[in-house]
Design an enzyme around this catalytic site. Structure first.
Site, PDB file in Angstrom:
ATOM      1  N   HIS A   1      22.913  27.122 -49.042  1.00 63.24           N
ATOM      2  CA  HIS A   1      23.835  26.492 -49.983  1.00 63.24           C
ATOM      3  C   HIS A   1      24.334  27.460 -51.046  1.00 63.24           C
ATOM      4  O   HIS A   1      25.383  27.238 -51.649  1.00 63.24           O
ATOM      5  CB  HIS A   1      23.201  25.242 -50.580  1.00 63.24           C
ATOM      6  CG  HIS A   1      23.292  24.096 -49.631  1.00 63.24           C
ATOM      7  ND1 HIS A   1      24.367  23.243 -49.597  1.00 63.24           N
ATOM      8  CD2 HIS A   1      22.482  23.717 -48.620  1.00 63.24           C
ATOM      9  CE1 HIS A   1      24.196  22.369 -48.632  1.00 63.24           C
ATOM     10  NE2 HIS A   1      23.069  22.635 -48.027  1.00 63.24           N
TER      11      HIS A   1
ATOM     12  N   GLU B   1      27.336  15.192 -36.855  1.00 59.47           N
ATOM     13  CA  GLU B   1      26.622  16.458 -37.026  1.00 59.47           C
ATOM     14  C   GLU B   1      25.328  16.500 -36.213  1.00 59.47           C
ATOM     15  O   GLU B   1      24.514  17.406 -36.375  1.00 59.47           O
ATOM     16  CB  GLU B   1      26.332  16.712 -38.508  1.00 59.47           C
ATOM     17  CG  GLU B   1      25.706  15.560 -39.237  1.00 59.47           C
ATOM     18  CD  GLU B   1      25.640  15.761 -40.742  1.00 59.47           C
ATOM     19  OE1 GLU B   1      25.681  16.909 -41.195  1.00 59.47           O
ATOM     20  OE2 GLU B   1      25.550  14.753 -41.460  1.00 59.47           O
TER      21      GLU B   1
ATOM     22  N   ASP C   1      25.276  21.587 -39.299  1.00 54.46           N
ATOM     23  CA  ASP C   1      24.125  20.955 -38.656  1.00 54.46           C
ATOM     24  C   ASP C   1      24.345  20.764 -37.166  1.00 54.46           C
ATOM     25  O   ASP C   1      23.412  20.903 -36.377  1.00 54.46           O
ATOM     26  CB  ASP C   1      23.805  19.619 -39.318  1.00 54.46           C
ATOM     27  CG  ASP C   1      22.912  19.796 -40.543  1.00 54.46           C
ATOM     28  OD1 ASP C   1      22.043  20.684 -40.511  1.00 54.46           O
ATOM     29  OD2 ASP C   1      23.082  19.055 -41.530  1.00 54.46           O
TER      30      ASP C   1
END
Length: 549
Positions: free
Chosen positions: A188, A429, A453
């Site tokens: 992130h 995802e 993902d």
């Protein structure tokens, strides 16, 4: 000059001072002192400095978030000057003959426990505040740089690694670049760097000490290099390259206001991914057609308590109003895996990426979910909000969500509270969702493909594990076929399908996504205009014909 090689997250060149960011992992020791009066003088001096720091923060916050939100710093100033708090510190120092750090830490713990035990909600919340002021005082007594935001000079932030909860609290205007020793291309921190459109490196084996801290650095995001204390020749060459890149950016700005339409008339939406309200400015500056992914979990990561309905409502309402009728897709909280909130008190899991995260938390803790949904539905009366649910694997989950949504709407209606009628979609995802996307499409208004993902689950590769980078192929045929299948199933059901994962900004795949018929690409704000350039120069029919040859 020292040169270190890392992995590039975002291209570009940053030049400036390096600041080593160290995690706050101090342990306060109890030390006997010879002169308690001298220790009290140290405490008084630290307190004065702390109150001054809080005053600076208050002024800064007033400009950025308004007086109401800045008021917390005034509260902290008053608490730091509270008679009861100060008398406790003085009593411990003088009666026990110990150091000020220990007296502050003990007082902080005692007062926090006292507040936590109170019945009044407001008073219970003060426990976090007293911990905060105590940490600030201990930092000052230890001679630490208590608040990075007080440093007015923009810097290259160098760290071992950065958690989402750390990056979201940084003053983004003061960050020229991120460089981490650990971390992956899909972390992130990496996503934040792309959102901010600043050069960033991960996996960079450089020392985190005085040989780096405070030195002039150059981060070259194109090849993953950081130069520490560069020689004159290197500095001049890089300054020239940075100027050339700025010129290219200016040329891209001529594309602002143009429709995202190919040479043969195919249209596609270009939206922005954001993490908080401040990112809206970057989205608008880069001419985003809307917000394709508002990561609402960052609202939770920035707090030390569950965000209230009102706190969330104000944020969602501001986003809707600011985007002035453009679609704002807000993803419900995606806590879990690599995004942990201590106050959620999640059990430790052997494989958190496959554990209780995202929609699984919402469905097993419905009160948290309902609070967020109430805020979202209320805010949808003020603009074009859409709601998106992450980590879906079955039709049953979607129907559970629908049932909870109906409860929320009924409750709002009963209370006479206005709410809108937002579009509701899901993220695709997981391979399970992709494979049954024909069934899921009958239940929702849109799909958004989360390629981060989807890639890791399809390839069975942990995207945070840098050792597996050689095996990670985001262009793997299986991933591209799944995207194609999802888009086709969406269109058969009469709904639209977009991509909000990092793959959406991959310029090597833009023409491929156009050929698949993808309706929307949601990317970091800085990627919007470069993608628009490719779209405007592409003839999709010719591209498809060339593939068949």
């Amino acid at each position: 000059m020292q040169i270190y090689q890392g992995k590039s997250v975002f291209s570009g060149i940053a030049i400036g001072k390096i600041r080593v960011y160290k995690k706050n992992e101090r342990q306060v020791k109890r030390v006997k002192v010879e002169n308690p009066d001298a220790e009290m003088a140290r405490f008084e001096e630290a307190k004065a400095k702390g109150i001054a720091q809080l005053g600076v923060l208050y002024e800064k916050a007033c400009k950025e978030v308004g007086e109401a939100n800045a008021a917390i710093f005034e509260v902290h100033q008053m608490m730091m000057d509270d008679d009861g708090y100060n008398e406790s510190v003085e009593n411990i120092i003088k009666s026990q003959g110990v150091n000020a750090e220990y007296a502050v830490a003990t007082t902080g713990d005692n007062f926090a426990q006292m507040f936590s035990a109170m019945d009044d909600d407001y008073m219970r919340e003060r426990a976090a505040d007293v911990k905060d002021i105590s940490e600030r005082l201990i930092s000052i007594l230890n001679g630490d740089d208590t608040d990075a935001s007080l440093n007015d000079e923009p810097a290259i932030i160098v760290a071992d690694d950065l958690a989402p909860s750390e990056t979201v609290q940084m003053d983004k205007d003061k960050v020229l670049s991120f460089v981490t020793v650990h971390g992956s291309l899909n972390s992130h921190t990496a996503i934040l760097a792309r959102t901010m459109a600043i050069p960033a490196l991960v996996g960079t084996p450089l020392p985190l000490d005085e040989s780096v801290d405070g030195k002039i650095g150059i981060v070259d995001g194109s090849d993953g290099t950081i130069y520490v204390d560069p020689d004159e020749e290197t500095l001049t060459a890089m300054q020239k390259r940075r100027a050339e890149e700025e010129e290219k950016k200016k040329l891209l700005l001529t594309l602002k206001g143009k429709e995202n339409i190919t040479l043969d008339g195919q249209k596609i939406l270009l939206y922005a991914n954001i993490g908080n309200i401040k990112d809206l400015a970057a989205a608008m500056q880069n001419d985003a057609g809307g917000i394709g992914l508002f990561r609402s979990e960052f609202i939770y990561l920035e707090q030390d308590h569950y965000p209230t309905e009102e706190e969330q409502f104000r944020i969602y309402k501001q986003a809707a109003e600011t985007m002035a009728g453009k679609r704002v897709i807000i993803r419900t909280l995606d806590i879990g895996a690599d995004k942990q909130c201590n106050y959620f008190e999640m059990e430790k899991e052997e494989n958190p990426a496959l554990g209780c995260r995202a929609i699984r938390i919402c469905l097993t803790r419905p009160e948290i979910f309902k609070t967020q949904l109430r805020a979202l539905f209320r805010a949808s009366a003020y603009g074009k909000i859409a709601i998106m649910y992450p980590m879906i694997t079955s039709v049953g989950e979607v129907r559970q969500i629908k049932a909870i949504v109906e409860e929320v709407k009924a409750s709002l209606a009963e209370q006479g509270i206005e709410y809108g009628n937002p579009e509701q979609g899901i993220m695709i995802e997981t391979p399970a969702a992709a494979i049954i996307s024909d069934e899921l499409a009958k239940e929702v208004d849109f799909f958004s493909i989360g390629t981060n993902d989807l890639s890791q689950y399809t390839l069975a590769i942990d995207r945070q594990n840098t050792k597996l980078d050689p095996f990670f192929d985001p262009h793997h045929p299986a991933i591209l076929r799944m995207i194609q299948m999802v888009v086709e199933n969406a269109h058969k059901a009469g709904i639209w399908a977009g991509i909000c994962g990092e793959l959406g900004a991959d310029q090597e795949l833009t023409k491929e996504f156009l050929a698949m018929g993808v309706d929307e690409l949601s990317v970091s704000p800085g990627s919007i205009l470069p993608l628009r350039k490719i779209i405007l120069e592409t003839n999709v029919a010719e591209y498809k014909a060339g593939k068949k040859c």
